[in-house]
Design a protein around this motif. Structure first.
Motif, PDB file in Angstrom:
ATOM      1  N   ASN A  39       0.828  -1.207   0.000  1.00 17.64           N
ATOM      2  CA  ASN A  39       0.000   0.000   0.000  1.00 17.64           C
ATOM      3  C   ASN A  39       0.861   1.256   0.000  1.00 17.64           C
ATOM      4  O   ASN A  39       0.545   2.232  -0.698  1.00 17.64           O
ATOM      5  CB  ASN A  39      -0.910   0.021   1.230  1.00 17.64           C
ATOM      6  CG  ASN A  39      -1.994  -1.039   1.186  1.00 17.64           C
ATOM      7  OD1 ASN A  39      -2.357  -1.513   0.112  1.00 17.64           O
ATOM      8  ND2 ASN A  39      -2.498  -1.416   2.340  1.00 17.64           N
ATOM      9  N   THR A  40       1.932   1.245   0.774  1.00 15.80           N
ATOM     10  CA  THR A  40       2.799   2.420   0.875  1.00 15.80           C
ATOM     11  C   THR A  40       3.454   2.722  -0.460  1.00 15.80           C
ATOM     12  O   THR A  40       3.496   3.877  -0.905  1.00 15.80           O
ATOM     13  CB  THR A  40       3.878   2.208   1.956  1.00 15.80           C
ATOM     14  OG1 THR A  40       3.246   1.931   3.209  1.00 15.80           O
ATOM     15  CG2 THR A  40       4.751   3.450   2.111  1.00 15.80           C
ATOM     16  N   PHE A  41       3.971   1.687  -1.123  1.00 15.11           N
ATOM     17  CA  PHE A  41       4.614   1.893  -2.422  1.00 15.11           C
ATOM     18  C   PHE A  41       3.590   2.329  -3.473  1.00 15.11           C
ATOM     19  O   PHE A  41       3.856   3.246  -4.262  1.00 15.11           O
ATOM     20  CB  PHE A  41       5.329   0.615  -2.875  1.00 15.11           C
ATOM     21  CG  PHE A  41       6.721   0.500  -2.355  1.00 15.11           C
ATOM     22  CD1 PHE A  41       7.752   1.247  -2.917  1.00 15.11           C
ATOM     23  CD2 PHE A  41       7.020  -0.332  -1.293  1.00 15.11           C
ATOM     24  CE1 PHE A  41       9.043   1.152  -2.438  1.00 15.11           C
ATOM     25  CE2 PHE A  41       8.310  -0.426  -0.802  1.00 15.11           C
ATOM     26  CZ  PHE A  41       9.332   0.307  -1.375  1.00 15.11           C
ATOM     27  N   PHE A  42       2.442   1.674  -3.493  1.00 14.48           N
ATOM     28  CA  PHE A  42       1.408   2.023  -4.463  1.00 14.48           C
ATOM     29  C   PHE A  42       0.941   3.460  -4.251  1.00 14.48           C
ATOM     30  O   PHE A  42       0.848   4.248  -5.197  1.00 14.48           O
ATOM     31  CB  PHE A  42       0.229   1.059  -4.327  1.00 14.48           C
ATOM     32  CG  PHE A  42      -0.867   1.281  -5.334  1.00 14.48           C
ATOM     33  CD1 PHE A  42      -0.737   0.832  -6.635  1.00 14.48           C
ATOM     34  CD2 PHE A  42      -2.028   1.948  -4.971  1.00 14.48           C
ATOM     35  CE1 PHE A  42      -1.746   1.044  -7.568  1.00 14.48           C
ATOM     36  CE2 PHE A  42      -3.034   2.168  -5.888  1.00 14.48           C
ATOM     37  CZ  PHE A  42      -2.903   1.712  -7.193  1.00 14.48           C
ATOM     38  N   TYR A  43       0.661   3.805  -3.012  1.00 13.02           N
ATOM     39  CA  TYR A  43       0.204   5.148  -2.636  1.00 13.02           C
ATOM     40  C   TYR A  43       1.255   6.190  -3.012  1.00 13.02           C
ATOM     41  O   TYR A  43       0.942   7.226  -3.598  1.00 13.02           O
ATOM     42  CB  TYR A  43      -0.051   5.136  -1.127  1.00 13.02           C
ATOM     43  CG  TYR A  43      -0.554   6.412  -0.507  1.00 13.02           C
ATOM     44  CD1 TYR A  43      -1.898   6.753  -0.567  1.00 13.02           C
ATOM     45  CD2 TYR A  43       0.299   7.251   0.198  1.00 13.02           C
ATOM     46  CE1 TYR A  43      -2.378   7.907   0.047  1.00 13.02           C
ATOM     47  CE2 TYR A  43      -0.164   8.404   0.809  1.00 13.02           C
ATOM     48  CZ  TYR A  43      -1.511   8.717   0.736  1.00 13.02           C
ATOM     49  OH  TYR A  43      -1.973   9.858   1.340  1.00 13.02           O
ATOM     50  N   THR A  44       2.510   5.916  -2.683  1.00 13.41           N
ATOM     51  CA  THR A  44       3.586   6.877  -2.925  1.00 13.41           C
ATOM     52  C   THR A  44       3.853   7.064  -4.407  1.00 13.41           C
ATOM     53  O   THR A  44       3.960   8.198  -4.897  1.00 13.41           O
ATOM     54  CB  THR A  44       4.874   6.420  -2.223  1.00 13.41           C
ATOM     55  OG1 THR A  44       4.631   6.294  -0.814  1.00 13.41           O
ATOM     56  CG2 THR A  44       6.006   7.422  -2.445  1.00 13.41           C
ATOM     57  N   ILE A  45       3.968   5.959  -5.152  1.00 11.05           N
ATOM     58  CA  ILE A  45       4.312   6.051  -6.573  1.00 11.05           C
ATOM     59  C   ILE A  45       3.205   6.735  -7.370  1.00 11.05           C
ATOM     60  O   ILE A  45       3.459   7.681  -8.119  1.00 11.05           O
ATOM     61  CB  ILE A  45       4.620   4.653  -7.142  1.00 11.05           C
ATOM     62  CG1 ILE A  45       5.907   4.092  -6.516  1.00 11.05           C
ATOM     63  CG2 ILE A  45       4.759   4.711  -8.661  1.00 11.05           C
ATOM     64  CD1 ILE A  45       6.175   2.640  -6.841  1.00 11.05           C
ATOM     65  N   VAL A  46       1.975   6.268  -7.201  1.00  7.50           N
ATOM     66  CA  VAL A  46       0.863   6.836  -7.977  1.00  7.50           C
ATOM     67  C   VAL A  46       0.657   8.304  -7.626  1.00  7.50           C
ATOM     68  O   VAL A  46       0.556   9.166  -8.513  1.00  7.50           O
ATOM     69  CB  VAL A  46      -0.433   6.031  -7.741  1.00  7.50           C
ATOM     70  CG1 VAL A  46      -1.614   6.707  -8.446  1.00  7.50           C
ATOM     71  CG2 VAL A  46      -0.272   4.607  -8.236  1.00  7.50           C
ATOM     72  N   ALA A  47       0.605   8.611  -6.328  1.00 10.17           N
ATOM     73  CA  ALA A  47       0.367   9.998  -5.905  1.00 10.17           C
ATOM     74  C   ALA A  47       1.507  10.915  -6.339  1.00 10.17           C
ATOM     75  O   ALA A  47       1.269  12.029  -6.827  1.00 10.17           O
ATOM     76  CB  ALA A  47       0.187  10.061  -4.390  1.00 10.17           C
ATOM     77  N   SER A  48       2.758  10.462  -6.204  1.00 10.11           N
ATOM     78  CA  SER A  48       3.907  11.315  -6.542  1.00 10.11           C
ATOM     79  C   SER A  48       3.973  11.603  -8.038  1.00 10.11           C
ATOM     80  O   SER A  48       4.265  12.729  -8.453  1.00 10.11           O
ATOM     81  CB  SER A  48       5.208  10.662  -6.078  1.00 10.11           C
ATOM     82  OG  SER A  48       5.236  10.537  -4.669  1.00 10.11           O
ATOM     83  N   VAL A  49       3.704  10.592  -8.857  1.00  8.64           N
ATOM     84  CA  VAL A  49       3.744  10.785 -10.311  1.00  8.64           C
ATOM     85  C   VAL A  49       2.669  11.768 -10.752  1.00  8.64           C
ATOM     86  O   VAL A  49       2.930  12.697 -11.537  1.00  8.64           O
ATOM     87  CB  VAL A  49       3.578   9.433 -11.043  1.00  8.64           C
ATOM     88  CG1 VAL A  49       3.345   9.655 -12.533  1.00  8.64           C
ATOM     89  CG2 VAL A  49       4.808   8.562 -10.826  1.00  8.64           C
TER      90      VAL A  49
END
Length: 266
Positions: A39-49
């Protein structure tokens, strides 16, 4: 102290003893901990991009000669200035399964027939929390990139125009290379803020439904404080450090490129 606690079996109200890597081994095999990592990686990558794409577009727009430009810039900053907890409460109402303004509008427009349970279905909840994070984070990215754009000398664009460069070529070969160091720093901070997000998730979902929105930060808090397992919670928080260091190294190499562009040797 937090790092030390991660290697002990400390509980709330009781001191612990050194147990080495047992907490980390347990977390490696724990389904919820692994889900929180995903969840942390998915949340971070999608939101940051998405924050970067929207922030860059907004910065380019604000860099143009617009009427009331200063006022518009101040308005753009509002989502970032509002306290996170208040923003989360606002989104909690927006996403409410019975009183959602989004669902109400879609029903009135005839697009849907039943209200959407934004925070009650795992993947819907993930995307809903990401949308809230994007709304809060885009102004920070936009204002920082706008500051970088304003340091680029107009003479570069004048020379590009004389060479017959199109708008896209000017962006690709002038704007992006000169903005890269700023992008590196801004995206580092954006990733750090997103990776360690706690308030938004905790107010909106408490990690639910079915742990679908638990990030490493929220799960660490849940295990350590309400759950009483301080050692386990501290171990989970300590496990975040390598990923945060990776983000910092990204910024470092971006700054190194800036030194190269300026002719520096360090």
């Amino acid at each position: 102290m937090g790092t030390y606690l991660g290697f002990t079996d400390t509980k709330v109200g009781r001191g612990g003893v050194w147990i080495g890597l047992e907490n980390f081994i347990f977390l490696f095999g724990d389904d919820v901990a692994r889900l929180s990592l995903f969840n942390t990686f998915f949340y971070t990558i999608v939101a940051s991009v998405i924050k970067f794409a929207l922030g860059l577009w907004l910065a380019l727009l604000l860099n143009k000669h617009l009427p009331f430009k200063s006022f518009i810039r101040a308005i753009v900053l509002l989502p970032f200035i509002v306290p996170t907890a208040l923003s989360a409460i606002a989104f909690w109402w927006i996403y409410d399964s019975q009183f959602s303004i989004i669902s109400w509008l879609l029903v009135k427009m005839g697009i849907i027939h039943t209200y959407i349970d934004f925070l009650g279905e795992p993947w819907m909840a993930r995307f809903s929390t990401i949308a809230a994070n994007i709304w809060r984070g885009v102004p920070f990215v936009a204002i920082c990139l706008l500051a970088g754009l304003q340091t680029i000398s107009p003479s570069f664009y004048e020379a590009a125009n004389l060479d017959g460069a199109t708008d896209w070529q000017q962006f690709r070969f002038v704007t992006l290379p000169l903005l890269t160091p700023i992008i590196a720093v801004v995206m580092t901070f954006s990733v750090l803020f997103t990776f360690t997000d706690f308030q938004l998730i905790y107010v909106l979902t408490r990690g639910g439904p079915l742990n679908a929105t638990h990030l490493m930060a929220t799960l660490s808090f849940q295990r350590a404080i309400p759950g009483g397992a301080l050692g386990e919670g501290a171990a989970l928080a300590t496990a975040m450090v390598p990923f945060l260091l990776a983000a910092i190294l990204f910024s470092y190499f971006g700054l190194q490129r800036r030194a190269w562009q300026q002719g520096g040797s360090d």
